[in-house]
Write a protein that holds these residues in place. Structure first.
Motif, PDB file in Angstrom:
ATOM      1  N   ASN A  43     154.535   6.890  39.092  1.00 24.22           N
ATOM      2  CA  ASN A  43     155.719   6.913  39.637  1.00 24.22           C
ATOM      3  C   ASN A  43     156.329   8.198  39.025  1.00 24.22           C
ATOM      4  O   ASN A  43     156.760   8.611  38.266  1.00 24.22           O
ATOM      5  N   ASP A  44     156.384   9.161  40.371  1.00 26.75           N
ATOM      6  CA  ASP A  44     156.814  10.700  40.049  1.00 26.75           C
ATOM      7  C   ASP A  44     158.287  10.802  40.688  1.00 26.75           C
ATOM      8  O   ASP A  44     158.486  10.847  41.940  1.00 26.75           O
ATOM      9  N   GLY A  52     160.705   8.499  41.227  1.00 21.21           N
ATOM     10  CA  GLY A  52     160.766   7.556  42.432  1.00 21.21           C
ATOM     11  C   GLY A  52     159.687   7.510  43.646  1.00 21.21           C
ATOM     12  O   GLY A  52     159.819   6.648  44.261  1.00 21.21           O
ATOM     13  N   GLU A  53     158.807   8.352  43.640  1.00 22.53           N
ATOM     14  CA  GLU A  53     157.827   8.444  44.586  1.00 22.53           C
ATOM     15  C   GLU A  53     156.630   8.031  43.913  1.00 22.53           C
ATOM     16  O   GLU A  53     156.176   8.467  42.787  1.00 22.53           O
ATOM     17  N   GLU A  54     155.981   6.741  44.513  1.00 27.25           N
ATOM     18  CA  GLU A  54     154.795   6.201  44.040  1.00 27.25           C
ATOM     19  C   GLU A  54     153.600   6.895  44.341  1.00 27.25           C
ATOM     20  O   GLU A  54     153.359   6.861  45.640  1.00 27.25           O
ATOM     21  N   LYS A  55     152.770   7.583  43.639  1.00 29.46           N
ATOM     22  CA  LYS A  55     151.494   8.054  43.664  1.00 29.46           C
ATOM     23  C   LYS A  55     150.475   7.408  43.267  1.00 29.46           C
ATOM     24  O   LYS A  55     150.480   6.606  42.347  1.00 29.46           O
TER      25      LYS A  55
END
Length: 599
Positions: A187-188, A190-193
């Motif tokens: 989780n970067d 809030g963005e799931e990578k």
């Protein structure tokens, strides 16, 4: 300071245009196959007279060997680069299988040649080896002759080599395939990578402990999901190896790796004994690092964490220029080599998805070039890795003009050249630090490598030694593998960590490499051996470069004990050399402990 802006993407087109679709590569492989068949036929047609008249035919065979070997090695290195730069390159996997098959055929022919060499009477052999054209190859040829005497019959060894393609090397290739599919969620902000294992491993160098802890949790989970497949892979790979050893009558699993490294068991045992006796200072460093981090004990995911709260970033260009400048302080040839590697795009360092994890340097013998692979994200550790791999490249450069048979140096001395280059840059970084905090950051990065080589590698060695004993009794379960790894890590780290990495046996590629068994202790040997050379270089100054090159040129034509005696005047089976080398490592820790005493 250079005015050229260096590319962080390598140039492979200079070898074969079109990558895995290359028609030039196909032609090269066809020619390689033709040369191997020619060499094989020539070996099989040799009727030995057991006289000095055999020298002419032997010289012809060795010339044929050189031509075929260089072509095979070049193709293998190129395809290895393709697989590293793009783990989804399916055509490259097919090419890799083809090269493995060619390698097996070549190995069978070499085995046949080695067997033929055993038929010479000792007296005739000694006379042959005194021939002016064969003298410089005498160590390697005599070594091959002796090794053949310790193996099975020509037919049995040929059968083993043939079966290795699908029954041994394929397990290593399966590991690469499984790893290429593993994704580690992250989780970067809030963005799931979904990160590749190479990208995920770089997160362990983050200054944010929460980031490291989060990635480690997902790292363990991702590897754990594949643990059954990876355990099966490791069991079959090691089972094949053990069965071959049993048939040959080899009881000690270290016989082959020691032989490959041209090293005595006394040397290995003395090295580990000295390291074990000096672990307390390393533990003191880990304890101090924990205190500075505000935790009772460090965990596995803290071992690569930088000192301090701010993340020091070094651009690829800055890292390259720093390496060039400091290589130049040692010697002109080493600096010129590095500059050429950067300018000619020999290095693949771009941080992007789809790349394999880790780093390596590979030689292209026909082209007299090298290629370096890594993922550069701007940490001081990345600069060290880059210098390390350039050291490997310089070793190949130093060997130019040496017969190919005398270029096949073992991993322990290969790691010497790379670590020596790394030491030059790491030492310079510490000495050029702008202030105490920067000095601590760089000193810490340097000590981390000492911890890795004297503790992490020791854990690998302890695990692999105990694993092979277990494997002799039958298949080893995932649970048992985890238990063996945990025990090894606790011993190697002096129980100084809060949380360990029991699945390290799965995540570490080196346990699955089929080309070299026990792909661990040579790293530690190379590190400490290089410290001895480094101390000599500091003592003698810039003029030492030619002596260093002379040492490198000898690395594949004598035992490491003889190499050390000839170039350093030391006995590696005694503790003195190792104690002095370890002392150099511990001096860094003393300085770190002094500087952080009041923090």
């Amino acid at each position: 300071m250079t005015t050229t802006t260096y590319s962080d993407v390598w140039d492979l087109e200079v070898f074969f245009k079109g990558g895995s679709d290359s028609s030039e590569l196909q032609e090269h492989l066809n020619k390689t196959e033709e040369l191997i068949k020619h060499f094989e036929a020539k070996v099989n047609n040799w009727t030995i007279a057991n006289t000095l008249e055999d020298s002419k035919y032997l010289k012809e065979l060795l010339a044929d060997f050189e031509g075929a070997a260089k072509k095979l090695f070049q193709a293998g290195a190129f395809v290895g680069c393709l697989l590293a730069q793009n783990t989804e390159d399916k055509k490259a996997y097919s090419l890799d299988a083809k090269i493995t098959s060619l390698g097996a055929a070549f190995q069978i022919a070499l085995g046949s040649l080695d067997n033929l060499l055993t038929t010479f009477d000792d007296e005739v052999w000694e006379q042959l080896m005194s021939d002016e054209a064969l003298k410089e190859l005498s160590f390697v040829l005599t070594e091959s002759r002796q090794k053949a005497k310790e193996k099975l019959s020509k037919e049995e060894e040929a059968l083993i080599s043939a079966l290795e393609v699908d029954g041994y090397h394929s397990w290593g290739q399966l590991y690469d395939l499984i790893v290429s599919k593993i994704k580690v969620p992250f989780n970067d902000q809030g963005e799931e990578k979904q990160l590749s294992v190479g990208q995920a491993s770089n997160k362990f160098s983050s200054p944010d402990r929460e980031v490291r802890a989060a990635i480690f949790k997902n790292w363990e989970k991702s590897w754990g999901e594949q643990a059954d497949f990876l355990a099966k892979t490791l069991n079959h790979l090691s089972g094949f190896r053990l069965n071959v050893y049993k048939k040959r009558g080899w009881d000690d699993v270290l016989k082959e790796p020691l032989s490959i490294n041209r090293m005595e068991k006394d040397t290995l045992e003395t090295m580990w004994a000295v390291i074990s006796e000096n672990k307390q200072k390393l533990i003191s460093y880990l304890e101090r690092k924990a205190k500075l981090s505000g935790v009772e004990k460090l965990s596995w995911f803290d071992l690569d964490a930088p000192y301090g709260k701010t993340e020091s970033k070094v651009s690829y260009q800055e890292g390259a220029e720093f390496i060039e400048q400091n290589f130049a302080l040692f010697g002109e040839k080493m600096a010129a080599f590095a500059k050429n590697a950067f300018e000619k795009q020999w290095i693949e360092a771009e941080d992007r998805p789809g790349k394999a994890p880790g780093g390596f340097c590979t030689s292209m013998p026909e082209s007299e070039q090298s290629r370096i692979f890594m993922t550069y994200s701007g940490t001081p550790s990345n600069v060290s890795t880059l210098a390390h791999e350039l050291g490997h490249g310089f070793h190949s450069f130093a060997m130019r003009g040496v017969p190919f048979l005398n270029c096949r140096y073992a991993m322990n001395v290969a790691e010497t050249a790379s670590t020596f280059a790394e030491m030059i840059v790491a030492d310079a970084a510490v000495k050029n630090a702008g202030g105490e905090e920067e000095k601590l950051v760089l000193l810490d990065d340097k000590i981390q490598r000492t911890v890795a080589l004297l503790m992490n590698i020791h854990a690998r060695f302890l695990f692999e030694t105990s694993f092979y004993e277990e494997r002799k009794q039958g298949t080893v379960t995932v649970e048992k593998l985890n238990e063996l790894m945990l025990t090894a890590q606790k011993e190697a780290y002096g129980d100084a960590l809060e949380e360990y990495h029991p699945l390290f046996w799965a995540s570490k590629l080196h346990f699955f490499i089929t080309g070299v068994p026990f792909y661990n202790f040579p790293y530690t040997f190379g590190y400490l051996f290089s410290l001895g050379i480094y101390a000599k270089a500091l003592e003698e100054g810039k003029g030492y470069e030619e002596k260093y090159i002379a040492l490198l040129r000898d690395t594949a034509s004598m035992t490491v004990e003889d190499l050390a005696q000839k170039h350093l005047q030391v006995d590696l089976t005694q503790k003195d050399f190792w104690e002095k080398a370890v002392r150099i490592c511990l001096d860094d820790i003393d300085e770190f402990l002094d500087l952080t005493e009041s923090k």
